[in-house]
Design an enzyme around this catalytic site. Structure first.
Site, PDB file in Angstrom:
ATOM      1  CB  THR A  11      -0.905   0.032   1.258  1.00 20.10           C
ATOM      2  OG1 THR A  11      -0.044  -0.064   2.409  1.00 20.10           O
ATOM      3  CG2 THR A  11      -1.887  -1.121   1.246  1.00 20.10           C
ATOM      4  CB  VAL A  14       8.473   1.927  -2.577  1.00 19.16           C
ATOM      5  CG1 VAL A  14       9.376   0.937  -3.300  1.00 19.16           C
ATOM      6  CG2 VAL A  14       9.216   3.239  -2.328  1.00 19.16           C
ATOM      7  NE  ARG A  39      -2.520   1.806   8.898  1.00 25.24           N
ATOM      8  CZ  ARG A  39      -1.199   1.727   9.058  1.00 25.24           C
ATOM      9  NH1 ARG A  39      -0.713   1.346  10.228  1.00 25.24           N
ATOM     10  NH2 ARG A  39      -0.374   1.994   8.070  1.00 25.24           N
ATOM     11  CB  CYS A 134      15.915   6.696  -4.626  1.00 24.37           C
ATOM     12  SG  CYS A 134      15.496   7.592  -3.164  1.00 24.37           S
ATOM     13  CD  GLN A 161      17.629  12.999  -1.630  1.00 20.86           C
ATOM     14  OE1 GLN A 161      18.771  13.180  -1.247  1.00 20.86           O
ATOM     15  NE2 GLN A 161      16.864  12.031  -1.148  1.00 20.86           N
ATOM     16  CB  SER A 164       8.341  10.625  -4.770  1.00 24.74           C
ATOM     17  OG  SER A 164       9.650  10.994  -5.210  1.00 24.74           O
ATOM     18  NE  ARG A 240      12.631  14.901   1.520  1.00 20.56           N
ATOM     19  CZ  ARG A 240      12.838  13.640   1.186  1.00 20.56           C
ATOM     20  NH1 ARG A 240      12.804  13.290  -0.070  1.00 20.56           N
ATOM     21  NH2 ARG A 240      13.105  12.733   2.098  1.00 20.56           N
ATOM     22  CG  HIS A 247      15.201  11.903  -5.536  1.00 27.56           C
ATOM     23  ND1 HIS A 247      14.049  12.411  -4.984  1.00 27.56           N
ATOM     24  CD2 HIS A 247      15.521  10.813  -4.793  1.00 27.56           C
ATOM     25  CE1 HIS A 247      13.683  11.675  -3.948  1.00 27.56           C
ATOM     26  NE2 HIS A 247      14.555  10.699  -3.799  1.00 27.56           N
TER      27      HIS A 247
HETATM   28  C1  2RA Z   1      14.447   9.997   0.492  1.00 24.41           C
HETATM   29  N1  2RA Z   1      16.046   8.533  -0.626  1.00 24.41           N
HETATM   30  O1  2RA Z   1      14.299  10.567  -0.573  1.00 24.41           O
HETATM   31  C2  2RA Z   1      15.260   8.703   0.587  1.00 24.41           C
HETATM   32  C3  2RA Z   1      14.417   7.526   0.888  1.00 24.41           C
HETATM   33  N2  2RA Z   1      13.595   7.183  -0.200  1.00 24.41           N
HETATM   34  O2  2RA Z   1      13.991  10.423   1.558  1.00 24.41           O
END
Ligand code: 2RA
Length: 313
Positions: A11, A14, A39, A134, A161, A164, A240, A247
Protein backbone atom coordinates in the site's frame (compact mmCIF):
# COMPACT_ATOMS: atom_id res chain seq x y z
CA UNK A 1 7.06 -21.92 -14.98
CA UNK A 2 6.52 -18.29 -14.01
CA UNK A 3 7.69 -17.40 -10.49
CA UNK A 4 5.33 -16.76 -7.57
CA UNK A 5 5.73 -13.23 -6.21
CA UNK A 6 4.97 -11.35 -2.99
CA UNK A 7 4.96 -7.57 -2.54
CA UNK A 8 5.64 -6.53 1.07
CA UNK A 9 4.38 -3.01 1.84
CA UNK A 10 2.06 -3.03 -1.15
CA UNK A 11 0.00 0.00 0.00
CA UNK A 12 3.04 2.33 0.26
CA UNK A 13 4.37 4.61 -2.50
CA UNK A 14 7.18 2.17 -3.39
CA UNK A 15 4.90 -0.87 -3.11
CA UNK A 16 2.61 0.75 -5.64
CA UNK A 17 5.61 1.49 -7.87
CA UNK A 18 6.63 -2.18 -7.66
CA UNK A 19 3.24 -3.13 -9.11
CA UNK A 20 3.36 -0.53 -11.90
CA UNK A 21 6.88 -1.58 -12.92
CA UNK A 22 5.90 -5.28 -12.89
CA UNK A 23 3.01 -4.38 -15.17
CA UNK A 24 4.92 -1.93 -17.42
CA UNK A 25 7.63 -4.54 -18.00
CA UNK A 26 5.12 -7.36 -18.40
CA UNK A 27 7.06 -9.31 -15.76
CA UNK A 28 5.96 -12.97 -15.90
CA UNK A 29 4.51 -14.24 -12.63
CA UNK A 30 2.44 -17.31 -11.76
CA UNK A 31 0.84 -15.76 -8.67
CA UNK A 32 1.26 -12.60 -6.58
CA UNK A 33 0.63 -12.02 -2.85
CA UNK A 34 -0.22 -8.51 -1.70
CA UNK A 35 1.19 -8.16 1.81
CA UNK A 36 0.86 -5.26 4.26
CA UNK A 37 0.28 -4.51 7.94
CA UNK A 38 -2.76 -5.73 9.90
CA UNK A 39 -4.29 -2.26 9.32
CA UNK A 40 -4.56 -2.87 5.57
CA UNK A 41 -5.31 -6.62 5.67
CA UNK A 42 -8.66 -7.48 4.08
CA UNK A 43 -8.74 -4.42 1.78
CA UNK A 44 -9.18 -5.11 -1.92
CA UNK A 45 -6.60 -4.14 -4.53
CA UNK A 46 -6.96 -4.42 -8.32
CA UNK A 47 -3.89 -5.26 -10.32
CA UNK A 48 -3.86 -6.11 -14.02
CA UNK A 49 -7.66 -6.43 -14.05
CA UNK A 50 -7.69 -8.93 -11.18
CA UNK A 51 -8.92 -8.36 -7.63
CA UNK A 52 -6.67 -9.26 -4.75
CA UNK A 53 -7.31 -9.21 -1.02
CA UNK A 54 -4.42 -7.67 0.90
CA UNK A 55 -3.05 -10.19 3.39
CA UNK A 56 -1.41 -9.41 6.72
CA UNK A 57 2.33 -10.01 6.62
CA UNK A 58 3.17 -12.98 8.89
CA UNK A 59 6.06 -15.40 9.29
CA UNK A 60 4.13 -17.90 7.13
CA UNK A 61 3.61 -15.46 4.26
CA UNK A 62 6.52 -16.77 2.19
CA UNK A 63 5.71 -20.48 1.85
CA UNK A 64 6.06 -21.23 -1.87
CA UNK A 65 7.06 -17.66 -2.79
CA UNK A 66 9.91 -17.47 -5.31
CA UNK A 67 10.54 -13.69 -5.24
CA UNK A 68 9.51 -11.16 -2.57
CA UNK A 69 9.86 -7.40 -3.12
CA UNK A 70 10.17 -5.58 0.22
CA UNK A 71 9.51 -1.93 0.94
CA UNK A 72 7.95 -1.66 4.39
CA UNK A 73 10.75 -0.09 6.41
CA UNK A 74 13.99 -1.43 7.82
CA UNK A 75 12.53 -3.18 10.88
CA UNK A 76 10.09 -5.22 8.76
CA UNK A 77 12.90 -6.20 6.38
CA UNK A 78 15.19 -7.09 9.28
CA UNK A 79 12.57 -9.40 10.81
CA UNK A 80 10.87 -10.97 7.77
CA UNK A 81 13.66 -10.85 5.14
CA UNK A 82 15.80 -13.64 6.65
CA UNK A 83 12.64 -15.70 7.38
CA UNK A 84 11.68 -15.49 3.71
CA UNK A 85 15.20 -16.45 2.63
CA UNK A 86 15.01 -19.53 4.88
CA UNK A 87 11.83 -20.53 3.01
CA UNK A 88 13.80 -20.42 -0.25
CA UNK A 89 12.52 -17.00 -1.35
CA UNK A 90 14.72 -14.50 -3.21
CA UNK A 91 14.20 -11.20 -1.37
CA UNK A 92 14.78 -7.85 -3.10
CA UNK A 93 14.91 -5.37 -0.22
CA UNK A 94 14.36 -1.66 -0.84
CA UNK A 95 15.13 -0.75 2.78
CA UNK A 96 18.58 0.16 4.09
CA UNK A 97 18.54 -2.78 6.58
CA UNK A 98 21.08 -5.04 4.81
CA UNK A 99 22.74 -2.75 2.22
CA UNK A 100 26.10 -2.56 3.94
CA UNK A 101 26.04 -6.13 5.29
CA UNK A 102 29.08 -8.18 4.25
CA UNK A 103 28.05 -10.76 1.64
CA UNK A 104 24.74 -9.06 0.76
CA UNK A 105 24.82 -7.92 -2.89
CA UNK A 106 23.97 -4.21 -3.26
CA UNK A 107 22.73 -4.08 -6.84
CA UNK A 108 21.82 -1.62 -9.56
CA UNK A 109 20.93 -4.04 -12.40
CA UNK A 110 22.26 -1.73 -15.16
CA UNK A 111 25.50 -1.17 -13.22
CA UNK A 112 26.64 -4.27 -11.30
CA UNK A 113 24.40 -7.27 -12.12
CA UNK A 114 27.42 -9.53 -11.65
CA UNK A 115 27.04 -8.95 -7.89
CA UNK A 116 23.98 -11.28 -8.07
CA UNK A 117 25.93 -14.20 -9.56
CA UNK A 118 24.89 -17.55 -8.14
CA UNK A 119 21.38 -16.34 -7.28
CA UNK A 120 18.82 -18.20 -9.40
CA UNK A 121 15.02 -18.10 -9.23
CA UNK A 122 13.10 -21.33 -8.71
CA UNK A 123 16.02 -23.37 -7.35
CA UNK A 124 14.48 -23.34 -3.88
CA UNK A 125 17.59 -21.57 -2.57
CA UNK A 126 16.77 -18.23 -0.98
CA UNK A 127 18.90 -15.10 -1.07
CA UNK A 128 18.65 -11.44 -0.11
CA UNK A 129 19.53 -8.70 -2.60
CA UNK A 130 19.68 -5.12 -1.32
CA UNK A 131 18.44 -2.23 -3.45
CA UNK A 132 20.55 0.94 -2.97
CA UNK A 133 19.08 4.24 -1.81
CA UNK A 134 17.32 6.11 -4.64
CA UNK A 135 19.77 9.04 -4.57
CA UNK A 136 22.66 6.55 -4.88
CA UNK A 137 21.02 4.75 -7.80
CA UNK A 138 20.42 7.79 -9.98
CA UNK A 139 23.93 9.11 -9.27
CA UNK A 140 25.72 5.86 -10.10
CA UNK A 141 23.62 5.10 -13.19
CA UNK A 142 25.47 8.05 -14.79
CA UNK A 143 28.75 8.14 -12.83
CA UNK A 144 29.64 4.44 -13.13
CA UNK A 145 30.08 4.26 -16.94
CA UNK A 146 32.41 7.27 -16.66
CA UNK A 147 34.20 5.74 -13.66
CA UNK A 148 34.84 2.56 -15.61
CA UNK A 149 36.36 4.62 -18.44
CA UNK A 150 38.52 7.11 -16.52
CA UNK A 151 38.36 6.05 -12.83
CA UNK A 152 36.72 8.56 -10.50
CA UNK A 153 39.11 9.98 -7.89
CA UNK A 154 36.58 12.29 -6.19
CA UNK A 155 32.80 12.74 -6.48
CA UNK A 156 30.92 15.72 -5.04
CA UNK A 157 27.13 15.29 -5.09
CA UNK A 158 24.37 17.76 -4.28
CA UNK A 159 20.88 16.29 -4.33
CA UNK A 160 17.51 18.01 -4.82
CA UNK A 161 15.15 15.33 -3.53
CA UNK A 162 11.44 15.18 -4.27
CA UNK A 163 8.61 14.51 -1.83
CA UNK A 164 8.18 11.02 -3.30
CA UNK A 165 11.32 9.89 -1.46
CA UNK A 166 9.53 10.52 1.82
CA UNK A 167 6.45 8.55 0.77
CA UNK A 168 2.83 9.06 -0.24
CA UNK A 169 1.94 11.05 2.89
CA UNK A 170 4.71 13.58 2.19
CA UNK A 171 3.45 14.06 -1.38
CA UNK A 172 -0.08 14.61 -0.06
CA UNK A 173 1.18 17.09 2.53
CA UNK A 174 3.14 19.08 -0.07
CA UNK A 175 -0.02 19.45 -2.15
CA UNK A 176 -2.12 20.34 0.91
CA UNK A 177 0.41 22.92 2.15
CA UNK A 178 0.66 24.51 -1.30
CA UNK A 179 -3.11 25.04 -1.36
CA UNK A 180 -3.14 26.31 2.24
CA UNK A 181 -0.35 28.82 1.62
CA UNK A 182 -2.01 30.10 -1.56
CA UNK A 183 -5.25 30.53 0.41
CA UNK A 184 -3.41 32.42 3.12
CA UNK A 185 -3.93 29.62 5.66
CA UNK A 186 -1.24 28.28 8.04
CA UNK A 187 0.43 25.19 6.47
CA UNK A 188 -0.27 21.73 7.95
CA UNK A 189 3.14 20.38 9.01
CA UNK A 190 2.77 16.75 10.16
CA UNK A 191 5.44 15.00 8.12
CA UNK A 192 8.21 17.64 8.13
CA UNK A 193 8.11 19.95 11.16
CA UNK A 194 8.47 22.98 8.89
CA UNK A 195 6.79 24.43 5.84
CA UNK A 196 7.75 22.50 2.71
CA UNK A 197 5.66 24.36 0.10
CA UNK A 198 7.61 27.23 -1.53
CA UNK A 199 10.57 26.22 0.63
CA UNK A 200 13.52 23.80 0.70
CA UNK A 201 15.55 22.35 3.54
CA UNK A 202 18.38 20.02 4.47
CA UNK A 203 17.22 16.41 4.04
CA UNK A 204 15.06 15.24 6.95
CA UNK A 205 17.33 12.23 7.79
CA UNK A 206 19.04 12.39 11.23
CA UNK A 207 22.37 14.25 11.47
CA UNK A 208 25.35 12.08 12.49
CA UNK A 209 28.33 12.97 14.69
CA UNK A 210 30.39 13.99 11.62
CA UNK A 211 27.80 16.63 10.68
CA UNK A 212 26.52 14.66 7.69
CA UNK A 213 22.98 13.29 7.61
CA UNK A 214 22.18 9.60 7.07
CA UNK A 215 21.09 10.21 3.49
CA UNK A 216 24.47 11.74 2.62
CA UNK A 217 26.45 8.95 4.27
CA UNK A 218 24.35 6.35 2.39
CA UNK A 219 25.60 7.89 -0.85
CA UNK A 220 29.20 7.78 0.37
CA UNK A 221 29.12 4.20 1.70
CA UNK A 222 26.92 2.65 -0.97
CA UNK A 223 29.08 4.10 -3.78
CA UNK A 224 32.21 2.53 -2.29
CA UNK A 225 30.51 -0.85 -1.93
CA UNK A 226 28.99 -0.87 -5.43
CA UNK A 227 32.28 0.26 -7.03
CA UNK A 228 34.20 -2.04 -4.71
CA UNK A 229 36.56 0.90 -4.17
CA UNK A 230 37.16 1.94 -0.57
CA UNK A 231 39.52 4.75 -1.65
CA UNK A 232 37.25 6.80 -3.90
CA UNK A 233 36.53 10.14 -2.29
CA UNK A 234 32.81 10.90 -2.08
CA UNK A 235 31.02 13.76 -0.36
CA UNK A 236 27.36 14.75 -0.55
CA UNK A 237 24.82 17.37 0.49
CA UNK A 238 21.20 16.19 0.37
CA UNK A 239 18.35 18.70 0.17
CA UNK A 240 14.57 18.17 0.15
CA UNK A 241 12.93 20.39 -2.48
CA UNK A 242 9.20 21.10 -3.10
CA UNK A 243 8.88 18.81 -6.12
CA UNK A 244 6.43 15.87 -6.19
CA UNK A 245 8.50 13.18 -7.98
CA UNK A 246 11.94 12.57 -9.50
CA UNK A 247 15.05 13.46 -7.56
CA UNK A 248 17.60 15.72 -9.24
CA UNK A 249 21.34 15.88 -8.55
CA UNK A 250 24.44 17.85 -9.39
CA UNK A 251 27.45 15.53 -9.67
CA UNK A 252 31.00 16.85 -9.94
CA UNK A 253 33.55 14.16 -10.89
CA UNK A 254 37.34 14.29 -10.76
CA UNK A 255 39.04 11.48 -12.68
CA UNK A 256 42.39 9.73 -12.42
CA UNK A 257 42.72 9.82 -16.23
CA UNK A 258 41.80 12.66 -18.63
CA UNK A 259 38.20 12.53 -19.92
CA UNK A 260 37.02 14.88 -22.63
CA UNK A 261 33.52 16.35 -22.49
CA UNK A 262 32.54 14.79 -25.82
CA UNK A 263 33.85 11.40 -24.75
CA UNK A 264 31.82 11.63 -21.54
CA UNK A 265 28.73 12.55 -23.52
CA UNK A 266 29.08 9.63 -25.92
CA UNK A 267 29.71 7.19 -23.07
CA UNK A 268 26.54 8.40 -21.32
CA UNK A 269 24.51 8.23 -24.54
CA UNK A 270 25.38 4.54 -24.84
CA UNK A 271 24.86 3.68 -21.17
CA UNK A 272 21.89 1.44 -20.24
CA UNK A 273 19.08 3.27 -18.44
CA UNK A 274 20.54 6.72 -19.23
CA UNK A 275 19.23 9.38 -21.62
CA UNK A 276 21.17 12.57 -22.39
CA UNK A 277 19.16 15.83 -22.48
CA UNK A 278 21.82 18.45 -23.09
CA UNK A 279 20.60 21.14 -25.48
CA UNK A 280 22.64 24.26 -24.77
CA UNK A 281 21.22 26.21 -27.71
CA UNK A 282 17.73 26.14 -26.22
CA UNK A 283 18.90 25.83 -22.62
CA UNK A 284 16.98 22.55 -22.34
CA UNK A 285 18.22 20.16 -19.68
CA UNK A 286 16.52 17.45 -17.57
CA UNK A 287 13.67 18.52 -15.28
CA UNK A 288 11.71 16.46 -12.72
CA UNK A 289 8.42 17.03 -14.57
CA UNK A 290 9.93 15.76 -17.82
CA UNK A 291 11.32 12.56 -16.28
CA UNK A 292 8.61 11.71 -13.71
CA UNK A 293 7.15 8.20 -14.06
CA UNK A 294 9.94 7.20 -16.46
CA UNK A 295 12.62 4.66 -15.66
CA UNK A 296 15.63 6.24 -17.37
CA UNK A 297 17.99 8.63 -15.61
CA UNK A 298 18.26 11.87 -17.63
CA UNK A 299 21.66 13.59 -17.72
CA UNK A 300 22.49 17.12 -18.85
CA UNK A 301 24.84 20.10 -18.22
CA UNK A 302 27.76 17.82 -19.15
CA UNK A 303 30.81 20.07 -19.17
CA UNK A 304 34.49 20.25 -18.26
CA UNK A 305 35.07 21.70 -14.78
CA UNK A 306 36.64 25.14 -15.35
CA UNK A 307 38.14 25.08 -11.85
CA UNK A 308 40.40 22.22 -12.96
CA UNK A 309 43.98 22.89 -14.12
CA UNK A 310 44.78 23.32 -17.80
CA UNK A 311 41.35 24.56 -18.78
CA UNK A 312 40.86 28.18 -19.81
CA UNK A 313 37.11 27.75 -20.42
C1 2RA B 1 14.45 10.00 0.49
N1 2RA B 1 16.05 8.53 -0.63
O1 2RA B 1 14.30 10.57 -0.57
C2 2RA B 1 15.26 8.70 0.59
C3 2RA B 1 14.42 7.53 0.89
N2 2RA B 1 13.60 7.18 -0.20
O2 2RA B 1 13.99 10.42 1.56
Amino acid sequence: NAPSLAVVGVTGAVGQEFLSVLSDRDFPYGSIKMLASKRSAGKQITFEDRNYTIEELTEDSFDGVDIALFSAGGSISKHFGPLAVEKGTIVVDNSSAFRMEEGVPLVIPEVNPEAMKGIKVGMGKGALIANPNCSTIICLMAATPLHRHAKVKRMVVSTYQAASGAGAAAMEELELQTREVLEGKPPTCNIFKQQYAFNLFSHNAPILSNGYNEEEMKLVKETRKIWNDMDVKVTATCIRVPVMRAHAESVNLQFEKPLLEDTAKSILKSSPGVVVIDDRASNHFPTPLEVSNKDDVAVGRIRHDVSQDGYSG
